[in-house]
Scaffold this motif. Structure first.
Motif, PDB file in Angstrom:
ATOM      1  N   ALA A 224      -1.908   2.632  -8.601  1.00  0.00           N
ATOM      2  CA  ALA A 224      -0.806   2.974  -9.504  1.00  0.00           C
ATOM      3  C   ALA A 224      -1.215   2.823 -10.966  1.00  0.00           C
TER       4      ALA A 224
ATOM      5  N   ASN B 226       6.392  -2.628 -14.455  1.00  0.00           N
ATOM      6  CA  ASN B 226       7.136  -1.592 -13.731  1.00  0.00           C
ATOM      7  C   ASN B 226       6.211  -0.588 -13.044  1.00  0.00           C
TER       8      ASN B 226
ATOM      9  N   ALA C  76       5.438  -2.314  -9.756  1.00  0.00           N
ATOM     10  CA  ALA C  76       6.518  -3.084  -9.132  1.00  0.00           C
ATOM     11  C   ALA C  76       6.804  -2.676  -7.692  1.00  0.00           C
ATOM     12  N   SER C  77       6.675  -1.406  -7.376  1.00  0.00           N
ATOM     13  CA  SER C  77       7.032  -0.934  -6.034  1.00  0.00           C
ATOM     14  C   SER C  77       5.879  -1.006  -5.037  1.00  0.00           C
ATOM     15  N   GLU C  78       4.700  -1.407  -5.503  1.00  0.00           N
ATOM     16  CA  GLU C  78       3.527  -1.430  -4.623  1.00  0.00           C
ATOM     17  C   GLU C  78       3.469  -2.731  -3.829  1.00  0.00           C
ATOM     18  N   LYS C  79       3.057  -2.632  -2.581  1.00  0.00           N
ATOM     19  CA  LYS C  79       3.033  -3.787  -1.685  1.00  0.00           C
ATOM     20  C   LYS C  79       1.643  -4.384  -1.496  1.00  0.00           C
TER      21      LYS C  79
ATOM     22  N   ARG D 218      -1.490  -1.350  -6.058  1.00  0.00           N
ATOM     23  CA  ARG D 218      -1.289  -1.669  -7.474  1.00  0.00           C
ATOM     24  C   ARG D 218      -2.425  -1.115  -8.330  1.00  0.00           C
TER      25      ARG D 218
END
Length: 234
Positions: free
Chosen positions: A20, A6, A9-12, A17
């Motif tokens: 984060a 999680n 999860a929102s990183e592209k 990543r």
């Protein structure tokens, strides 16, 4: 247990990543350079942190490398050492992590104690590249972070440790594995075998080749499997 998927999860991007996860570790641990933590297991460190214990930079690097590997980003702890690592009684090194980012095609330095990834313009740097950029006085040097940590103060502090770099070659978790290390030594420099006057540096191989030290994770694993001891690697 810690919901690491999680966290990213929102990183592209791979860099997103890594950033984060760096931030997650930064806020999970509390630093105290006077503390000594016996275990090198990331779960032990995290559980101790939950119980209120503080840790040193070494534990930040170990937890970050393990967490990144857990979400599919190949990572390794990185130990920076000053030129006088053998004779200085204390504060002769700093520990962090480097992550292999496929979308960058390179290793990138990630310091969870400071919540910092060094950048040269839009490009993330590994430790050797940071050393070179600082020596050249590159004005584009900055940091990627999520806190108020300042680039100038961080660079002034960390540059004293950017002389020797070493890592553990096999960073798989939860299995019996080699403890062989690899140290990048400046050409013509002494190969240190003692840390801070008293601690023996063991199972270390040495190289002055940046291409060897910064080879892809697969190539580094081949080096780990090729032998043990304090023999030079060229």
């Amino acid at each position: 247990m810690f919901g690491l998927a999680n966290v990213v999860a929102s990183e592209k991007t791979d860099l997103g990543r890594a950033r984060a996860m760096c931030r997650w570790v930064y806020f999970r641990l509390e630093h105290d350079g006077r503390q000594t933590f016996k275990s090198t297991d990331a779960f032990d460190i995290l559980h101790a942190a939950q119980a209120g214990e503080s840790v040193q930079c070494v534990e930040y690097g170990l937890v970050l490398a393990t967490a990144l590997n857990a979400v599919g980003i190949r990572a390794r702890p990185l130990y920076l050492k000053a030129a006088n690592v053998q004779t200085k009684a204390s504060a002769a090194g700093h520990a962090l992590a480097e992550a292999w980012l496929p979308d960058q095609g390179k290793w990138v330095m990630v310091d969870a104690q400071a919540d910092i990834i060094p950048m040269l313009g839009p490009t993330p740097l590994n430790a050797m590249e940071l050393q070179q950029a600082l020596q050249a006085g590159r004005p584009e040097l900055t940091v990627l972070n999520s806190t108020r940590a300042g680039a100038r103060s961080y660079f002034r502090w960390v540059r004293q440790y950017l002389y020797y770099f070493d890592t553990v070659l096999d960073n798989r978790y939860g299995i019996s594995k080699s403890s062989t290390g690899l140290m990048l030594v400046p050409s013509g420099a002494h190969k240190p075998t003692i840390f801070q006057r008293t601690t023996r540096i063991r199972n270390m191989r040495y190289t002055s080749s940046a291409a060897t030290f910064y080879a892809s994770p697969v190539a580094n694993e081949r080096i780990a499997q090729s032998g043990f001891g304090e023999s030079p690697v060229h």
